[in-house]
Scaffold this motif. Structure first.
Motif, short mmCIF file in Angstrom:
data_model
loop_
_atom_site.label_atom_id
_atom_site.label_comp_id
_atom_site.label_asym_id
_atom_site.label_seq_id
_atom_site.Cartn_x
_atom_site.Cartn_y
_atom_site.Cartn_z
N LEU A 21 5.18 6.08 11.99
CA LEU A 21 6.16 5.43 10.92
C LEU A 21 6.52 6.54 9.99
CD1 LEU A 21 4.51 2.01 10.31
CD2 LEU A 21 6.49 2.50 11.43
N ASP A 24 7.15 6.06 3.85
CA ASP A 24 7.78 5.12 3.01
C ASP A 24 7.63 3.72 3.80
OD1 ASP A 24 9.91 5.59 4.66
OD2 ASP A 24 11.42 5.18 3.04
N GLU A 25 7.33 3.52 4.89
CA GLU A 25 6.87 2.32 5.79
C GLU A 25 5.49 2.08 5.90
OE1 GLU A 25 9.41 2.13 9.25
OE2 GLU A 25 11.13 2.92 8.09
N ASP A 28 4.16 -1.27 3.85
CA ASP A 28 4.42 -2.59 4.26
C ASP A 28 3.94 -2.75 5.58
OD1 ASP A 28 6.36 -2.85 2.01
OD2 ASP A 28 7.85 -2.06 2.97
N ALA A 29 3.85 -1.91 6.31
CA ALA A 29 3.25 -1.76 7.72
C ALA A 29 1.80 -2.41 7.56
CB ALA A 29 3.31 -0.70 8.73
#
Length: 163
Positions: A21, A24-25, A28-29
């Motif tokens: 990923l 920056d993700e 959230d993940a």
């Protein structure tokens, strides 16, 4: 709410996905995994104090190769602004052995919380009641050891997020 540490068990495909990923993700993940009931343990605000208790240094300066430091912050660090680390399944036994070797009662008996305050260990609570602080750190230590044991028993990896 302040900065807290979360320890989430993940399987190999999930860890492989997280590694790919964009940085920056990641947060959230991880939140999605926790929401989906991935086994997660929270140390709340005591992660830095526990690191200092076990290593004499803040978690802001982790110690590579030190299993007690790695127990708190993970062995491998993901890139990005948020702190996310992981400990792979095959690395768990050494960390668990190091945690089990700690005589926590003896460590706490000689702990001077003034040193935590002087080192600016997060959060700024180290001038409060020493008996309560010791009890909270003992509870956090038990959670930390327990989550590592649970990940080993489940044959999982452990992802650490400090957000």
């Amino acid at each position: 709410m302040g900065i807290q540490a979360a320890y989430t068990q993940v399987d190999e495909p999930t860890l492989d996905r997280l590694v790919t990923l964009p940085p920056d993700e990641l947060a959230d993940a991880l939140e999605a995994l926790e929401t989906a009931d991935a086994p997660t343990v929270y140390l709340d605000k005591l992660w830095d104090g526990l690191h200092f208790l076990l290593t004499g240094r803040s978690a802001s300066t982790p110690i590579d190769g030190d299993p007690l430091s790695e127990a708190v912050v993970g062995v491998h660090v993901f890139e990005g602004e948020d702190y996310v680390g992981c400990t792979e399944y095959d690395e768990l036994p050494g960390i668990i052995a190091a945690l089990e070797a700690v005589d926590l009662r003896a460590v706490l008996a000689t702990t001077r919380f003034e040193a935590f305050a002087a080192a600016e260990v997060y959060p700024a609570i180290w001038t409060e009641d020493p008996e309560r602080l010791g009890a909270e750190l003992a509870e956090a230590f038990g959670l930390l050891l327990g989550v590592h044991r649970a990940a080993r028993a489940a044959r999982s990896h452990l992802v650490v997020s400090i957000l």
